[in-house]
Design a protein around this motif. Structure first.
Motif, PDB file in Angstrom:
ATOM      1  N   GLN A 183       0.816  -1.205   0.000  1.00  0.00           N
ATOM      2  CA  GLN A 183       0.000   0.000   0.000  1.00  0.00           C
ATOM      3  C   GLN A 183       0.854   1.261   0.000  1.00  0.00           C
ATOM      4  N   HIS A 213      -7.731   2.881  -5.261  1.00  0.00           N
ATOM      5  CA  HIS A 213      -7.742   1.689  -6.099  1.00  0.00           C
ATOM      6  C   HIS A 213      -9.002   1.725  -6.965  1.00  0.00           C
ATOM      7  N   TYR A 217      -8.464  -3.661  -3.616  1.00  0.00           N
ATOM      8  CA  TYR A 217      -7.497  -4.713  -3.331  1.00  0.00           C
ATOM      9  C   TYR A 217      -8.189  -5.964  -2.800  1.00  0.00           C
ATOM     10  N   HIS A 223      -1.857  -3.527  -6.351  1.00  0.00           N
ATOM     11  CA  HIS A 223      -1.202  -2.268  -5.994  1.00  0.00           C
ATOM     12  C   HIS A 223      -0.368  -1.832  -7.204  1.00  0.00           C
ATOM     13  N   ASN A 227      -3.976   0.577 -11.776  1.00  0.00           N
ATOM     14  CA  ASN A 227      -5.175   0.364 -10.968  1.00  0.00           C
ATOM     15  C   ASN A 227      -5.362   1.493  -9.958  1.00  0.00           C
ATOM     16  N   GLY A 228      -4.700   2.623 -10.205  1.00  0.00           N
ATOM     17  CA  GLY A 228      -4.751   3.706  -9.242  1.00  0.00           C
ATOM     18  C   GLY A 228      -5.155   5.045  -9.838  1.00  0.00           C
TER      19      GLY A 228
END
Length: 301
Positions: A183, A213, A217, A223, A227-228
């Motif tokens: 994270q 996210h 998750y 991570h 995907n952010g």
């Protein structure tokens, strides 16, 4: 060629704090200098050597990556994983090595996975010179390197470990451990990927920005930068709850449920259709697959 490991003199305050809090995810083995760190490959073993008492090996962790960050960002990213209870305590620790340390002072951040801490007698370090200030590298093909590796692996038998580390300990063959992006690293990567600005509002006040996210998750989302999203805190909360989403045109969609349930939401409806700012490099852009998952599984419509 054997496996490389590094033994490094370790700040006692940093070590004792982490030993007491028992953090088993990512930690920041910070360095006052931001000159770089090339002593280990990802997955290599870094061992903590006590500067006091018997001055032996008292713990360690597996190397994940090296980053340069301002102190304030390192605190935002790792929190107490910096080995301190607060940002001011962290700055005080660093100031004992580097004068005039301030929140915007850049430091080296050695990101480590799966830390472990020995409660009993430290392990002796053969071939160690008292003049070593930073670290000393060993190879497990050498007598001293193999001695250290075997002693550490034996001691680890009684420590709580991640499954991938347990495999290394069980078989004893010196090898790298697959580093895990956690994270903390995810947050740093997303912050930098979006230029430290909210992807929608372009807000740049870092304390109110959060790494979201797209696919959570807990539902199998990684991570990973793709995907952010870097979002203002309130928008992040609405995104997680499904009151807003991003469509396949990279534009914000706001659910009518905000008005229905809260009789408000003017500020968010003004953002309806706002185009998401995305990085120019395709590999660093939001995953359309993850966005589709969010639309189908999170968005309230």
């Amino acid at each position: 060629m054997g496996t490389r490991l590094v033994v490094a003199p370790t700040d006692s305050q940093w070590f004792e704090f982490l030993k007491q809090t028992r953090i088993y995810d990512e930690i920041n083995y910070w360095r006052p200098s931001a000159k770089g760190f090339r002593a280990l490959l990802p997955g290599g073993l870094l061992l903590f050597k006590s500067k006091t008492g018997t001055r032996g090996i008292v713990g360690g962790a597996w190397f994940s990556s090296y980053r340069v960050m301002e102190c304030f960002l390192a605190w935002e990213v790792f929190g107490i994983g910096n080995g301190a209870a607060s940002q001011s305590d962290m700055l005080a620790q660093i100031s004992s090595y580097k004068k005039f340390t301030e929140p915007n002072t850049k430091i080296g951040c050695i990101v480590l996975n799966f830390p472990f801490f020995f409660d009993d007698q430290p392990i002796d370090v053969p071939g160690w010179s008292p003049g070593i200030q930073q670290y000393k590298g060993y190879d497990t093909d050498t007598t001293n390197g193999r001695f250290i590796w075997d002693a550490v692996m034996k001691r680890l038998q009684s420590c709580p470990l991640d499954s991938c580390v347990e495999k290394v300990v069980r078989y004893g063959k010196p090898q790298l451990v697959v580093p895990r992006v956690g994270q903390s690293t995810f947050r740093h990567d997303v912050v930098e990927n979006y230029g430290r600005r909210c992807a929608l509002t372009r807000e740049r006040t870092l304390p109110v920005l959060e790494a979201a996210h797209i696919k959570p998750y807990k539902h199998g989302g990684e991570h990973a930068i793709s995907n952010g999203l870097l979002l203002r805190r309130d928008i992040h909360r609405l995104f997680d709850l499904g009151y807003v989403t991003i469509d396949n045109q990279m534009k914000l969609v706001v659910s009518g449920r905000i008005r229905e349930e809260f009789e408000n939401g003017r500020d968010y409806y003004r953002l309806e259709g706002k185009e998401l700012w995305v990085p120019s490099v395709a590999q660093r852009q939001p995953s359309r697959e993850s966005l589709e998952w969010h639309n189908n599984n999170c968005y309230l419509g």
